[in-house]
Design a protein around this motif. Structure first.
Motif, PDB file in Angstrom:
ATOM      1  N   UNK A  24      14.255  17.230  -1.459  1.00 26.02           N
ATOM      2  CA  UNK A  24      14.014  16.925  -2.873  1.00 26.02           C
ATOM      3  C   UNK A  24      15.062  15.944  -3.384  1.00 26.02           C
ATOM      4  N   UNK A  25      16.290  16.072  -2.893  1.00 23.46           N
ATOM      5  CA  UNK A  25      17.351  15.166  -3.278  1.00 23.46           C
ATOM      6  C   UNK A  25      17.127  13.743  -2.792  1.00 23.46           C
ATOM      7  N   UNK A  26      16.243  13.578  -1.820  1.00 18.58           N
ATOM      8  CA  UNK A  26      15.900  12.250  -1.304  1.00 18.58           C
ATOM      9  C   UNK A  26      14.727  11.635  -2.067  1.00 18.58           C
ATOM     10  N   UNK A  27      14.145  12.416  -2.984  1.00 19.60           N
ATOM     11  CA  UNK A  27      13.037  11.896  -3.778  1.00 19.60           C
ATOM     12  C   UNK A  27      11.659  12.372  -3.363  1.00 19.60           C
ATOM     13  N   UNK A  28      11.590  13.221  -2.354  1.00 18.16           N
ATOM     14  CA  UNK A  28      10.304  13.786  -1.928  1.00 18.16           C
ATOM     15  C   UNK A  28      10.036  15.062  -2.723  1.00 18.16           C
ATOM     16  N   UNK A  29       8.788  15.477  -2.725  1.00 16.75           N
ATOM     17  CA  UNK A  29       8.447  16.770  -3.307  1.00 16.75           C
ATOM     18  C   UNK A  29       8.596  17.808  -2.199  1.00 16.75           C
ATOM     19  N   UNK A  30       9.331  18.850  -2.442  1.00 15.48           N
ATOM     20  CA  UNK A  30       9.500  19.923  -1.463  1.00 15.48           C
ATOM     21  C   UNK A  30       8.686  21.134  -1.869  1.00 15.48           C
ATOM     22  N   UNK A  31       8.041  21.765  -0.890  1.00 18.69           N
ATOM     23  CA  UNK A  31       7.221  22.948  -1.156  1.00 18.69           C
ATOM     24  C   UNK A  31       7.592  24.069  -0.189  1.00 18.69           C
ATOM     25  N   UNK A  60       8.931   3.550  -0.983  1.00 18.76           N
ATOM     26  CA  UNK A  60       7.971   3.672  -2.063  1.00 18.76           C
ATOM     27  C   UNK A  60       6.772   4.562  -1.825  1.00 18.76           C
ATOM     28  N   UNK A  61       6.775   5.327  -0.733  1.00 20.62           N
ATOM     29  CA  UNK A  61       5.636   6.198  -0.450  1.00 20.62           C
ATOM     30  C   UNK A  61       5.855   7.586  -1.061  1.00 20.62           C
ATOM     31  N   UNK A  62       4.766   8.296  -1.264  1.00 19.20           N
ATOM     32  CA  UNK A  62       4.819   9.638  -1.825  1.00 19.20           C
ATOM     33  C   UNK A  62       4.739  10.648  -0.686  1.00 19.20           C
ATOM     34  N   UNK A  63       5.756  11.505  -0.600  1.00 18.53           N
ATOM     35  CA  UNK A  63       5.826  12.468   0.500  1.00 18.53           C
ATOM     36  C   UNK A  63       6.028  13.866  -0.059  1.00 18.53           C
ATOM     37  N   UNK A 100      14.772  14.625  12.838  1.00 20.24           N
ATOM     38  CA  UNK A 100      13.811  13.524  12.877  1.00 20.24           C
ATOM     39  C   UNK A 100      12.909  13.527  11.652  1.00 20.24           C
ATOM     40  N   UNK A 101      12.371  14.680  11.305  1.00 17.77           N
ATOM     41  CA  UNK A 101      11.468  14.772  10.169  1.00 17.77           C
ATOM     42  C   UNK A 101      12.141  14.391   8.865  1.00 17.77           C
ATOM     43  N   UNK A 102      13.355  14.869   8.664  1.00 15.33           N
ATOM     44  CA  UNK A 102      14.096  14.569   7.440  1.00 15.33           C
ATOM     45  C   UNK A 102      14.293  13.063   7.300  1.00 15.33           C
ATOM     46  N   UNK A 103      14.695  12.424   8.388  1.00 16.14           N
ATOM     47  CA  UNK A 103      14.931  10.978   8.331  1.00 16.14           C
ATOM     48  C   UNK A 103      13.637  10.189   8.130  1.00 16.14           C
ATOM     49  N   UNK A 104      12.546  10.631   8.740  1.00  9.42           N
ATOM     50  CA  UNK A 104      11.253   9.990   8.498  1.00  9.42           C
ATOM     51  C   UNK A 104      10.900  10.048   7.022  1.00  9.42           C
ATOM     52  N   UNK A 105      11.005  11.242   6.440  1.00  9.57           N
ATOM     53  CA  UNK A 105      10.645  11.428   5.032  1.00  9.57           C
ATOM     54  C   UNK A 105      11.545  10.578   4.146  1.00  9.57           C
ATOM     55  N   UNK A 106      12.827  10.614   4.395  1.00  9.73           N
ATOM     56  CA  UNK A 106      13.769   9.828   3.592  1.00  9.73           C
ATOM     57  C   UNK A 106      13.408   8.338   3.633  1.00  9.73           C
ATOM     58  N   UNK A 107      13.081   7.838   4.799  1.00  9.93           N
ATOM     59  CA  UNK A 107      12.728   6.426   4.956  1.00  9.93           C
ATOM     60  C   UNK A 107      11.419   6.106   4.230  1.00  9.93           C
ATOM     61  N   UNK A 108      10.431   6.967   4.360  1.00 10.16           N
ATOM     62  CA  UNK A 108       9.161   6.738   3.673  1.00 10.16           C
ATOM     63  C   UNK A 108       9.354   6.681   2.158  1.00 10.16           C
ATOM     64  N   UNK A 109      10.142   7.605   1.623  1.00  9.32           N
ATOM     65  CA  UNK A 109      10.393   7.636   0.179  1.00  9.32           C
ATOM     66  C   UNK A 109      11.139   6.376  -0.258  1.00  9.32           C
ATOM     67  N   UNK A 110      12.132   5.965   0.515  1.00  5.38           N
ATOM     68  CA  UNK A 110      12.896   4.760   0.177  1.00  5.38           C
ATOM     69  C   UNK A 110      12.008   3.525   0.146  1.00  5.38           C
ATOM     70  N   UNK A 137       0.855  -1.180   0.000  1.00  2.00           N
ATOM     71  CA  UNK A 137       0.000   0.000   0.000  1.00  2.00           C
ATOM     72  C   UNK A 137       0.892   1.231   0.000  1.00  2.00           C
ATOM     73  N   UNK A 138       0.674   2.110  -0.960  1.00  2.27           N
ATOM     74  CA  UNK A 138       1.437   3.352  -1.043  1.00  2.27           C
ATOM     75  C   UNK A 138       0.613   4.464  -0.419  1.00  2.27           C
ATOM     76  N   UNK A 139       1.246   5.204   0.487  1.00  2.00           N
ATOM     77  CA  UNK A 139       0.546   6.317   1.119  1.00  2.00           C
ATOM     78  C   UNK A 139       1.059   7.631   0.556  1.00  2.00           C
ATOM     79  N   UNK A 140       0.193   8.622   0.600  1.00  2.00           N
ATOM     80  CA  UNK A 140       0.545  10.000   0.280  1.00  2.00           C
ATOM     81  C   UNK A 140       0.484  10.761   1.590  1.00  2.00           C
TER      82      UNK A 140
END
Length: 125
Positions: A43-50, A26-29, A14-24, A2-5
């Motif tokens: 963004x370099x970890x594969x997440x969309x940054x805003x 296969x989740x969309x962050x 903490x937040x950066x590492x959570x996001x990096x792990x989620x992206x690794x 299941x892929x989550x958004x």
């Protein structure tokens, strides 16, 4: 799988590492932080940054899941007030930072969330 958004607010250690792990996995962050350097780095970890909470919110599909990973204190109240102005029924906020559980409960039962069918969960709450 299941892929989550998920929208992540707060890209510190903490937040950066959570996001990096989620992206690794296969989740969309979509990530937001007041520090634009962290937004660019995620963004370099594969997440969309805003660059704004509004941009984060509109980048996610309906029934949004927003994970806060910001320090306890007045900043939580400021961010929650900004989110309440744009959130819709069915959205979920997870306060994953170091807020005292009573502060999370105060938001959950304040009436602001329940009347609008919004959900909040925090540590210990």
């Amino acid at each position: 799988m299941i892929v989550i958004n998920i929208g992540f607010i707060g890209l510190g250690k903490m937040g950066f590492n959570f996001v990096s792990n989620l992206v690794k996995h296969g989740h969309t962050v979509v990530g937001y932080d007041i520090n634009e350097t962290l937004v660019e780095a995620i963004k370099g970890e594969g997440a969309q940054g805003v660059s704004t909470l509004q941009d984060l919110y509109t980048a996610l599909p309906e029934k949004r899941v927003l994970w806060l990973m910001i320090p306890a204190g007045p900043l939580i109240d400021i961010v929650m007030e900004q989110l309440l102005a744009i959130m819709q029924a069915g959205d979920v906020v997870i306060d994953g930072g170091n807020s005292h559980y009573k502060d999370s409960l105060a938001w959950r039962f304040s009436g602001h969330l329940g009347r609008r069918r919004l959900f909040v969960h925090g540590p210990g709450g």
